[in-house]
Design an enzyme around this catalytic site. Structure first.
Site, PDB file in Angstrom:
ATOM      1  N   ASP A  49     -55.753  41.376 -47.269  1.00 16.38           N
ATOM      2  CA  ASP A  49     -54.377  41.122 -47.649  1.00 16.38           C
ATOM      3  C   ASP A  49     -53.565  41.154 -46.348  1.00 16.38           C
ATOM      4  OD1 ASP A  49     -51.975  41.019 -49.293  1.00 16.38           O
ATOM      5  OD2 ASP A  49     -51.746  43.149 -48.824  1.00 16.38           O
ATOM      6  N   ASP A  91     -49.546  41.513 -45.894  1.00 16.95           N
ATOM      7  CA  ASP A  91     -48.363  42.375 -45.783  1.00 16.95           C
ATOM      8  C   ASP A  91     -48.699  43.842 -46.021  1.00 16.95           C
ATOM      9  OD1 ASP A  91     -47.218  39.917 -45.510  1.00 16.95           O
ATOM     10  OD2 ASP A  91     -46.210  39.920 -47.451  1.00 16.95           O
TER      11      ASP A  91
END
Length: 279
Positions: A18, A20
């Site tokens: 992922d 962020d």
């Protein structure tokens, strides 16, 4: 440790990240709000609203309802934006905005996975126009990101073509595994949010990074590793420092040189003594 270099006779593997709060310390999309304002894409009110959204995101993450509200807001906000202009703004400000907020720990993990022979894939809910340049900056092999519909005029319509979120991330990973030949049981995944549980569950080595409360609870219950990334370091500073493999290599060469020097010194003394005895 991530293990030895992959055996290439086995199926390929990958590490899925992922973006962020996992690889970078902020929301990638919201980070560009000031640049979009300076480029005339949004007004001051929108800048303030995205700044508040960034604060909420950093303070406690975003649950499903918050992510849905953010998606609706950003979709409406970007309606009418010229896609080429967005790409140019991102390209011009990428290093200034994103480089300083990349977690040192994440950059090291990416390097280690590449050294072990694994592909690195960024899987992000943010838009492709933002995520793809960041993926290139990080040296990722592939990127999975949200795609907006683009009209014939080259502008966003405000509609979402593909939303990389929750279960759709896991579906994308499985499709990549089929097309690229990844063995998901031997793959790795990293995320900070419980909304990415489907992605984490799809691989054999899931990791929670800076997890929100819900993901921390799940990780503890399932015995998943929990990682704490907290050192954003610009990539240019990382390049100035010798990498861990380089330090090991330098240490090995130094040790070898010291050993060779000692052997030469002992041999020299023995030769001198032998000559002295003959005299």
């Amino acid at each position: 440790m991530l293990g030895l270099v992959e055996n290439h006779s086995l199926p390929r593997t990958a590490a899925f990240f992922d973006l962020d709060k996992t690889v970078i310390a902020k929301s990638s999309t919201l980070t560009f709000s000031k640049s979009f304002y300076q480029g005339g894409l949004i007004n001051r009110r929108a800048v303030l609203r995205t700044a508040y959204a960034q604060f909420v995101f950093l303070a406690g993450g975003a649950d499903h309802d918050q992510m849905e509200r953010m998606r609706e807001y950003l979709s409406a906000l970007c309606r009418g934006w010229n896609v080429q202009q967005v790409k140019e703004i991102v390209a011009e400000t990428l290093h200034d905005l994103i480089d300083p907020i990349i977690y040192d720990e994440a950059a090291s993990l990416i390097e280690e996975h590449h050294t072990a022979g694994r592909d690195v894939v960024i899987v992000s809910t943010s838009g492709a126009e933002v995520v793809e340049p960041i993926g290139e900056l990080l040296g990722a092999d592939r990127v999975v990101a949200t795609r907006m519909v683009v009209g014939d005029d080259g502008c966003f319509t405000g509609e979402v073509e593909y939303y990389a979120y929750g279960p759709t991330k896991a579906t994308a990973i499985k499709e990549l595994a089929e097309s690229e030949g990844y063995d998901l049981d031997r793959c790795y995944a990293y995320s900070d949010s419980a909304t990415d549980l489907p992605m984490l569950e799809s691989v054999g080595h899931p990791h929670a990074v800076n997890p929100d409360r819900a993901l921390r609870r799940e990780a503890l219950a399932r015995g998943w590793p929990i990682l704490d990334f907290h050192r954003p370091v610009p990539l240019k500073e990382r390049r100035q420092k010798p990498s861990r493999p380089a330090l090991v290599a330098v240490a090995a060469v130094s040790a070898a040189a010291a050993t060779a020097g000692l052997v030469w010194f002992v041999s020299r003394r023995r030769t001198s003594r032998a000559r002295f005895a003959l005299v």
